[in-house]
Design a protein around this motif. Sequence first.
Motif, PDB file in Angstrom:
ATOM      1  N   ALA A  32      -3.797  12.752   0.199  1.00  0.00           N
ATOM      2  CA  ALA A  32      -3.934  12.086  -0.877  1.00  0.00           C
ATOM      3  C   ALA A  32      -2.367  12.235  -1.430  1.00  0.00           C
ATOM      4  O   ALA A  32      -1.794  12.986  -1.164  1.00  0.00           O
ATOM      5  N   GLY A  33      -2.068  11.115  -1.982  1.00  0.00           N
ATOM      6  CA  GLY A  33      -0.061  10.860  -2.716  1.00  0.00           C
ATOM      7  C   GLY A  33      -0.391   9.831  -3.612  1.00  0.00           C
ATOM      8  O   GLY A  33      -0.535   9.255  -3.798  1.00  0.00           O
ATOM      9  N   LYS A  34       0.937  10.229  -4.193  1.00  0.00           N
ATOM     10  CA  LYS A  34       1.874   9.065  -5.132  1.00  0.00           C
ATOM     11  C   LYS A  34       2.515   8.710  -4.491  1.00  0.00           C
ATOM     12  O   LYS A  34       4.341   9.844  -4.239  1.00  0.00           O
ATOM     13  N   SER A  35       3.240   7.491  -4.615  1.00  0.00           N
ATOM     14  CA  SER A  35       4.327   7.177  -4.129  1.00  0.00           C
ATOM     15  C   SER A  35       4.795   7.356  -2.674  1.00  0.00           C
ATOM     16  O   SER A  35       4.042   6.961  -1.762  1.00  0.00           O
ATOM     17  N   SER A  38       1.688   8.940  -0.561  1.00  0.00           N
ATOM     18  CA  SER A  38       0.895   7.822   0.070  1.00  0.00           C
ATOM     19  C   SER A  38       1.325   6.690   0.778  1.00  0.00           C
ATOM     20  O   SER A  38       0.592   6.648   1.573  1.00  0.00           O
ATOM     21  N   ARG A  39       2.807   7.292   0.649  1.00  0.00           N
ATOM     22  CA  ARG A  39       3.184   5.691   2.188  1.00  0.00           C
ATOM     23  C   ARG A  39       3.575   6.797   3.519  1.00  0.00           C
ATOM     24  O   ARG A  39       3.268   6.552   4.676  1.00  0.00           O
ATOM     25  N   CYS A  57      -3.946   6.319  -2.400  1.00  0.00           N
ATOM     26  CA  CYS A  57      -3.168   6.424  -2.652  1.00  0.00           C
ATOM     27  C   CYS A  57      -2.996   6.406  -4.578  1.00  0.00           C
ATOM     28  O   CYS A  57      -4.138   6.008  -4.866  1.00  0.00           O
ATOM     29  N   LEU A  58      -2.080   6.590  -4.817  1.00  0.00           N
ATOM     30  CA  LEU A  58      -1.888   7.067  -6.548  1.00  0.00           C
ATOM     31  C   LEU A  58      -0.490   6.174  -7.010  1.00  0.00           C
ATOM     32  O   LEU A  58      -0.546   6.004  -8.113  1.00  0.00           O
ATOM     33  N   GLY A  59      -0.319   5.751  -6.112  1.00  0.00           N
ATOM     34  CA  GLY A  59       0.817   5.043  -6.500  1.00  0.00           C
ATOM     35  C   GLY A  59       1.267   3.847  -5.721  1.00  0.00           C
ATOM     36  O   GLY A  59       1.133   3.547  -4.269  1.00  0.00           O
ATOM     37  N   HIS A  60       2.107   3.341  -6.757  1.00  0.00           N
ATOM     38  CA  HIS A  60       2.896   2.167  -6.644  1.00  0.00           C
ATOM     39  C   HIS A  60       4.559   2.025  -5.807  1.00  0.00           C
ATOM     40  O   HIS A  60       4.770   2.678  -7.076  1.00  0.00           O
TER      41      HIS A  60
END
Length: 73
Positions: A32-35, A38-39, A57-60
């Motif tokens: 799990a990750g953000k930004s 996530s990548r 994925c918690l971010g864009h």
Amino acid sequence: MKRRRLEKLVEPHSQIVKQTAANYPGHPIILAGKSMGSRMGCMMTSLEDINVSAVVCLGHPLKGSKDALCPLK
């Protein structure tokens, strides 16, 4: 972020995932990750010697420069 910098992050992240999988055999690996996390999680799924059960994925955005998508299996 320049591609070279992103590529430098793959090796340390993959080592952590491999070590975690070795410490907990038979358990699912969920990343799990953000930004950027996530990548990295998405990139881990493209490595042949890592078996990931799920990626959260918690971010864009998951797109890099010039709209290049993060690789997925």
